[in-house]
Design an enzyme around this catalytic site. Structure first.
Site, short mmCIF file in Angstrom:
data_model
loop_
_atom_site.label_atom_id
_atom_site.label_comp_id
_atom_site.label_asym_id
_atom_site.label_seq_id
_atom_site.Cartn_x
_atom_site.Cartn_y
_atom_site.Cartn_z
N GLU A 1 31.18 32.01 -32.21
CA GLU A 1 30.31 31.57 -33.32
C GLU A 1 30.69 30.18 -33.83
OE1 GLU A 1 27.61 33.15 -34.01
OE2 GLU A 1 28.18 34.70 -32.58
N THR B 1 23.65 32.41 -27.62
CA THR B 1 24.48 31.49 -26.85
C THR B 1 24.08 31.49 -25.37
OG1 THR B 1 26.34 31.79 -28.35
CG2 THR B 1 26.84 30.94 -26.16
N GLY C 1 27.62 40.09 -27.09
CA GLY C 1 28.36 41.34 -27.00
C GLY C 1 27.46 42.51 -26.70
#
Length: 558
Positions: free
Chosen positions: A317, A34, A73
């Site tokens: 997501e 992303t 993350g």
């Protein structure tokens, strides 16, 4: 996603090199896809990997601010390595998104390597303990062998070849969406456990002047808030378990047979079910919070943390609307096949049935509890909605509207059919799971009641859909509402046992309202002793602000 990506997209040589390091924590990895400017629309990703055939290296760049990786993350301060998704460029030609293994920091002092800027993106609604990061790349060179080459290869002289379907790269994302349905279940079971246990402890008002204050859980209004959420939580459990089994079968076919025939189906339903589960989670946890009254607003109630987690899932997501549209596009392809005489399989096999042959199976109020009948009703509703939207799309296109305009004019309806399809899957999964259970008759009976409530409550929430498609009539809708309320009485004696069955230890639950022993008020009072504001009988702010104000010493300067 780091290790699953290596397992699925790396060659055997690459796996032998990196997997032992990752699984033994010699390196710490993340999955960097992303970007600040693009998320779900993968074709819009801007990070580039340009091949230099002279040095046999890829040169990685994030050319614009919008290109920087944003959200992965553990990226900002924790990871030493990342699988970076970037657009492959060879001799000026773009070959689409491909994964590259990149070392981010020194293994000696954890300092970022040359050309790499990495950091944390800042506080969020919750989950601040998770190190979500950003990544900027400026002419970072990596060896040719650091492109994960199981399905696509670049030779030393810059020749590109593909040995697998281009959608194989989506397999790791599908896995995360599959897991997210379970994450929602795990979060929602915390909220519903807290709310139902507290509702059994809390006594409020009187039903009659001479009687005692009843448990809040005895009020029909409280039952109507919480029992459908309880039913949804169990539905999510069975659905997520079945979805994971289907994903595992797909991966077995990929590994053992090299077959990707299940990928489109699993990608489609994992998108929609991830979206639907996140919506059920947020709505359900919000109901649980308000069902706990004022005490539910306290941090020690534990539900605010659950809500924060669920609010992250609804966009992570793939944002809710976007993933629903992924499912809807797949359904449009399926109905197109049916329209030319093909027989479709999988979750959309009900499209093979002509809705003209359908008649509502509910002939008496008792029929509303027949799970086979309820499954037929859900199938017909989804079938009719899908065919209706497909017909409108066809009419728009035949009238001269460009395809993208026709799609945009029907987007909301497409989201609606995805929701209907996924709600059908959940009812079918719940029903099949209950029927196949090998346990005591008493357990099967109460789980059957939960399954019935889940189905009936979903029909009531979407009454317009079911009546518009003539899946049920006015009289049947009246029966459904009556049976829905009767189920509340049936479930009430087992409600606390049903949340206890989640087997959440108090430490895992993290809620003073939902403690197993029911000593809520004692624990709430005890918690005030640890409040920093209460460490002084008279807080220092009294001497600094309140006393001068009350004595007239504090005079406004205005």
């Amino acid at each position: 996603m780091f290790i699953p990506t290596l397992e699925r997209l790396a060659t055997e040589t690459q796996k032998a090199k990196w997997l032992p390091l990752a699984t033994n924590f010699k390196i710490l990895g993340t999955y960097a896809q992303t970007e600040m400017g693009h998320g779900t629309y993968l074709q819009g990703l801007e990070t580039t990997a340009t091949y230099d055939h002279v040095t046999e290296e890829f040169i990685l760049n994030t050319p614009h601010k919008s290109s920087m990786k944003w959200w992965p993350g553990s990226l900002g301060k924790s990871s030493t390595h990342a699988v970076v998704q970037a657009v492959l460029i060879i001799n000026g030609k773009k070959y689409g998104m491909h994964p590259f293994m990149l070392q981010l920091t020194s293994l000696d002092n954890h300092m970022p390597l040359p050309g790499i800027e990495v950091g944390d993106i800042g506080p969020k609604m919750t989950l601040d303990y998770n190190d979500n990061g950003f990544l900027l790349l400026k002419n970072v060179r990596i060896p040719r062998q650091h492109m994960l080459m199981k399905h696509a290869q670049v030779s030393s002289d810059g020749k590109y070849t593909s040995s697998g379907p281009n959608k194989a790269i989506y397999a790791p994302m599908v896995l995360v969406r599959v897991k997210m349905t379970k994450w929602v279940h795990d979060a929602l079971r915390q909220a519903i456990t807290t709310a139902i246990r507290y509702s059994a402890v809390r006594h409020q008002s009187k039903m009659s002047d001479s009687g005692p204050e009843p448990q809040v859980l005895d009020y029909q209004t409280q039952q109507y808030k919480l029992f459908p959420v309880l039913a949804d939580t169990y539905a999510l459990f069975f659905m997520s378990r079945n979805l994971r089994r289907q994903y595992n079968r797909m991966m077995d076919e990929i590994r053992n047979k090299g077959s990707y025939k299940m990928l489109a189906e699993i990608h489609s339903i994992s998108c929609g079910l991830k979206g639907l589960s996140s919506k059920l989670g947020i709505d359900g946890a919000s109901i649980c919070r308000t069902a706990c009254g004022g005490h539910g607003y306290l941090k020690v109630a534990g539900i605010s943390e659950v809500l924060g987690l669920l609010h992250s899932v609804v966009t992570a997501e793939g944002e809710y609307t976007v993933v629903c549209l992924q499912t809807a596009r797949y359904l449009m392809k399926q109905i197109a096949k049916v329209s030319v005489g093909e027989v479709v399989t999988g979750s959309s096999e009900y499209l093979n049935v002509d809705p003209q042959s359908y008649s509502c199976p509910l002939q008496t109020p008792a029929d509303c509890l027949n799970l086979t009948f309820l499954c037929d009703i859900f199938r017909n509703r989804a079938n009719c909605l899908i065919r209706s939207v497909a017909s409108r799309l066809q009419i728009d296109i035949e009238s001269g509207a460009p395809q993208h305009i026709a799609m945009n004019n029907n987007l909301q309806s497409l989201v609606r059919v995805a929701e209907a399809h996924c709600e059908t899957i959940m009812v079918l999964d719940f029903t099949a799971s209950v029927i196949s259970l090998r346990t005591s008759p008493e357990t099967i009976k109460v789980l059957t009641s939960l399954c019935q409530l889940h189905a009936l409550h979903t029909i009531v929430k979407n009454a317009g859909d079911f009546m518009e498609t003539e899946s049920v009539g006015l009289e049947q809708m009246k029966w459904i509402r009556e049976q829905e309320l009767k189920l509340l009485e049936i479930i009430r004696p087992d409600a606390v046992a049903l949340v206890d069955a989640f087997d959440l230890h108090d430490d895992s639950l993290g809620s003073l309202l939902g403690v197993y022993d029911g000593n809520v008020y004692e624990r709430l009072y005890e918690s005030t002793k640890y409040n920093p504001m209460n460490q002084n009988v008279v807080h220092p702010s009294y001497y600094k602000y309140l006393k001068p104000l009350m004595s007239g010493e504090m005079i406004s300067k205005l």
